[in-house]
Motif scaffolding. Structure first.
Motif, PDB file in Angstrom:
ATOM      1  N   ARG A 130       2.380   8.040   3.103  1.00  0.00           N
ATOM      2  CA  ARG A 130       3.450   7.400   3.871  1.00  0.00           C
ATOM      3  C   ARG A 130       2.937   6.074   4.406  1.00  0.00           C
ATOM      4  NH1 ARG A 130       4.400  10.524   8.509  1.00  0.00           N
ATOM      5  NH2 ARG A 130       2.349  11.444   8.149  1.00  0.00           N
ATOM      6  N   THR A 131       3.702   5.021   4.202  1.00  0.00           N
ATOM      7  CA  THR A 131       3.267   3.698   4.595  1.00  0.00           C
ATOM      8  C   THR A 131       4.151   3.118   5.693  1.00  0.00           C
ATOM      9  OG1 THR A 131       4.601   2.693   2.840  1.00  0.00           O
ATOM     10  CG2 THR A 131       2.299   3.178   2.318  1.00  0.00           C
ATOM     11  N   ASN A 132       3.534   2.273   6.502  1.00  0.00           N
ATOM     12  CA  ASN A 132       4.250   1.518   7.525  1.00  0.00           C
ATOM     13  C   ASN A 132       3.763   0.083   7.483  1.00  0.00           C
ATOM     14  OD1 ASN A 132       5.950   3.412   9.228  1.00  0.00           O
ATOM     15  ND2 ASN A 132       3.999   4.474   9.220  1.00  0.00           N
ATOM     16  N   TYR A 133       4.660  -0.840   7.793  1.00  0.00           N
ATOM     17  CA  TYR A 133       4.315  -2.257   7.752  1.00  0.00           C
ATOM     18  C   TYR A 133       4.764  -2.959   9.020  1.00  0.00           C
ATOM     19  CZ  TYR A 133       3.486  -1.535   2.781  1.00  0.00           C
ATOM     20  OH  TYR A 133       2.998  -1.077   1.579  1.00  0.00           O
ATOM     21  N   GLY A 134       3.969  -3.921   9.447  1.00  0.00           N
ATOM     22  CA  GLY A 134       4.397  -4.799  10.506  1.00  0.00           C
ATOM     23  C   GLY A 134       5.439  -5.776   9.980  1.00  0.00           C
ATOM     24  N   ASP A 135       6.163  -6.379  10.896  1.00  0.00           N
ATOM     25  CA  ASP A 135       7.242  -7.286  10.496  1.00  0.00           C
ATOM     26  C   ASP A 135       6.740  -8.418   9.606  1.00  0.00           C
ATOM     27  OD1 ASP A 135       9.060  -7.065  13.664  1.00  0.00           O
ATOM     28  OD2 ASP A 135       9.033  -5.780  11.882  1.00  0.00           O
ATOM     29  N   SER A 136       5.545  -8.901   9.889  1.00  0.00           N
ATOM     30  CA  SER A 136       5.026 -10.034   9.119  1.00  0.00           C
ATOM     31  C   SER A 136       4.669  -9.655   7.688  1.00  0.00           C
ATOM     32  CB  SER A 136       3.800 -10.616   9.822  1.00  0.00           C
ATOM     33  OG  SER A 136       2.772  -9.650   9.883  1.00  0.00           O
ATOM     34  N   ALA A 137       4.471  -8.377   7.429  1.00  0.00           N
ATOM     35  CA  ALA A 137       4.036  -7.928   6.111  1.00  0.00           C
ATOM     36  C   ALA A 137       5.177  -7.394   5.248  1.00  0.00           C
ATOM     37  CB  ALA A 137       2.987  -6.832   6.266  1.00  0.00           C
ATOM     38  N   LEU A 138       6.269  -7.027   5.867  1.00  0.00           N
ATOM     39  CA  LEU A 138       7.378  -6.412   5.131  1.00  0.00           C
ATOM     40  C   LEU A 138       7.858  -7.288   3.984  1.00  0.00           C
ATOM     41  CD1 LEU A 138       9.629  -4.835   7.892  1.00  0.00           C
ATOM     42  CD2 LEU A 138       8.619  -3.660   5.928  1.00  0.00           C
ATOM     43  N   GLY A 139       7.917  -6.678   2.804  1.00  0.00           N
ATOM     44  CA  GLY A 139       8.430  -7.367   1.634  1.00  0.00           C
ATOM     45  C   GLY A 139       7.433  -8.255   0.916  1.00  0.00           C
ATOM     46  N   ARG A 140       6.269  -8.479   1.530  1.00  0.00           N
ATOM     47  CA  ARG A 140       5.269  -9.363   0.905  1.00  0.00           C
ATOM     48  C   ARG A 140       3.943  -8.657   0.638  1.00  0.00           C
ATOM     49  NH1 ARG A 140       3.429 -13.801   3.666  1.00  0.00           N
ATOM     50  NH2 ARG A 140       3.650 -12.719   5.667  1.00  0.00           N
ATOM     51  N   PHE A 141       3.576  -7.705   1.506  1.00  0.00           N
ATOM     52  CA  PHE A 141       2.290  -7.026   1.406  1.00  0.00           C
ATOM     53  C   PHE A 141       2.523  -5.577   0.980  1.00  0.00           C
ATOM     54  CE2 PHE A 141       0.121  -9.732   4.971  1.00  0.00           C
ATOM     55  CZ  PHE A 141       0.416 -10.881   4.262  1.00  0.00           C
ATOM     56  N   THR A 142       1.543  -5.034   0.256  1.00  0.00           N
ATOM     57  CA  THR A 142       1.587  -3.630  -0.144  1.00  0.00           C
ATOM     58  C   THR A 142       0.236  -2.988   0.130  1.00  0.00           C
ATOM     59  OG1 THR A 142       3.162  -4.122  -1.919  1.00  0.00           O
ATOM     60  CG2 THR A 142       2.020  -2.004  -2.015  1.00  0.00           C
ATOM     61  N   ILE A 143       0.270  -1.881   0.865  1.00  0.00           N
ATOM     62  CA  ILE A 143      -0.950  -1.129   1.145  1.00  0.00           C
ATOM     63  C   ILE A 143      -1.030   0.045   0.168  1.00  0.00           C
ATOM     64  CG2 ILE A 143       0.136   0.344   2.896  1.00  0.00           C
ATOM     65  CD1 ILE A 143      -2.521   0.230   4.445  1.00  0.00           C
ATOM     66  N   SER A 144      -2.238   0.316  -0.300  1.00  0.00           N
ATOM     67  CA  SER A 144      -2.435   1.435  -1.223  1.00  0.00           C
ATOM     68  C   SER A 144      -3.883   1.888  -1.119  1.00  0.00           C
ATOM     69  CB  SER A 144      -2.116   1.014  -2.663  1.00  0.00           C
ATOM     70  OG  SER A 144      -2.985  -0.011  -3.095  1.00  0.00           O
ATOM     71  N   ARG A 145      -4.194   2.990  -1.785  1.00  0.00           N
ATOM     72  CA  ARG A 145      -5.569   3.464  -1.784  1.00  0.00           C
ATOM     73  C   ARG A 145      -5.872   4.215  -3.072  1.00  0.00           C
ATOM     74  NH1 ARG A 145      -4.922   7.446   3.388  1.00  0.00           N
ATOM     75  NH2 ARG A 145      -3.150   8.700   2.647  1.00  0.00           N
ATOM     76  N   ASP A 146      -7.149   4.227  -3.387  1.00  0.00           N
ATOM     77  CA  ASP A 146      -7.662   4.983  -4.526  1.00  0.00           C
ATOM     78  C   ASP A 146      -8.708   5.931  -3.971  1.00  0.00           C
ATOM     79  OD1 ASP A 146      -8.943   5.968  -6.768  1.00  0.00           O
ATOM     80  OD2 ASP A 146      -8.849   4.073  -7.853  1.00  0.00           O
ATOM     81  N   ASN A 147      -8.319   7.181  -3.782  1.00  0.00           N
ATOM     82  CA  ASN A 147      -9.236   8.141  -3.166  1.00  0.00           C
ATOM     83  C   ASN A 147     -10.424   8.455  -4.061  1.00  0.00           C
ATOM     84  OD1 ASN A 147      -7.635   8.276  -0.858  1.00  0.00           O
ATOM     85  ND2 ASN A 147      -6.413   9.981  -1.656  1.00  0.00           N
ATOM     86  N   SER A 148     -10.285   8.266  -5.367  1.00  0.00           N
ATOM     87  CA  SER A 148     -11.418   8.497  -6.258  1.00  0.00           C
ATOM     88  C   SER A 148     -12.520   7.452  -6.039  1.00  0.00           C
ATOM     89  CB  SER A 148     -10.956   8.476  -7.713  1.00  0.00           C
ATOM     90  OG  SER A 148     -10.572   7.171  -8.111  1.00  0.00           O
TER      91      SER A 148
END
Length: 114
Positions: A55-73
């Protein structure tokens, strides 16, 4: 010992893109993780977070431009930043919540030129 190391910062022109990485040791990237940033003379600002179930959440400045993700491996967190603006210039810090405590990396500088 929990340690975080950010990388991927640098100088980019406005409109460009960068990918930040945050490698975790001593914990697992499947824990809640996220990014904050701090610009000169400003307080630290929330950018994005990722929680259980991705589940992801973004600050107003990041919405629509930034993407958070992770690679647990790879035990690594990412922040893909697009359409960068001079106002995005800041030191970007990743964090992890491990056993109820926040741990922070030393930060990586992002500079966006106009």
């Amino acid at each position: 010992q929990v340690q975080l190391v950010e990388s991927g910062g640098g100088l980019v022109q406005a409109g460009g893109s960068l990918r930040l990485s945050c490698e975790v040791s001593g914990s697992t990237s499947s824990n809640t993780m996220g990014w904050h940033r701090q610009a000169p003379t400003k307080s630290r600002e929330f950018v994005a977070s990722i929680k259980s179930g991705d589940r992801t959440n973004y600050g107003d400045s990041a919405l629509g431009r930034f993407t958070i993700s992770r690679d647990n491996s790879k035990n690594t967190l990412y922040l893909d930043m697009n359409a960068l603006r001079p106002g995005d210039t800041a030191i970007y810090y990743c964090y992890i919540i491990h056993d109820g405590r926040n741990y922070w990396g030393p930060g990586t500088q992002v500079t966006v030129s106009s």
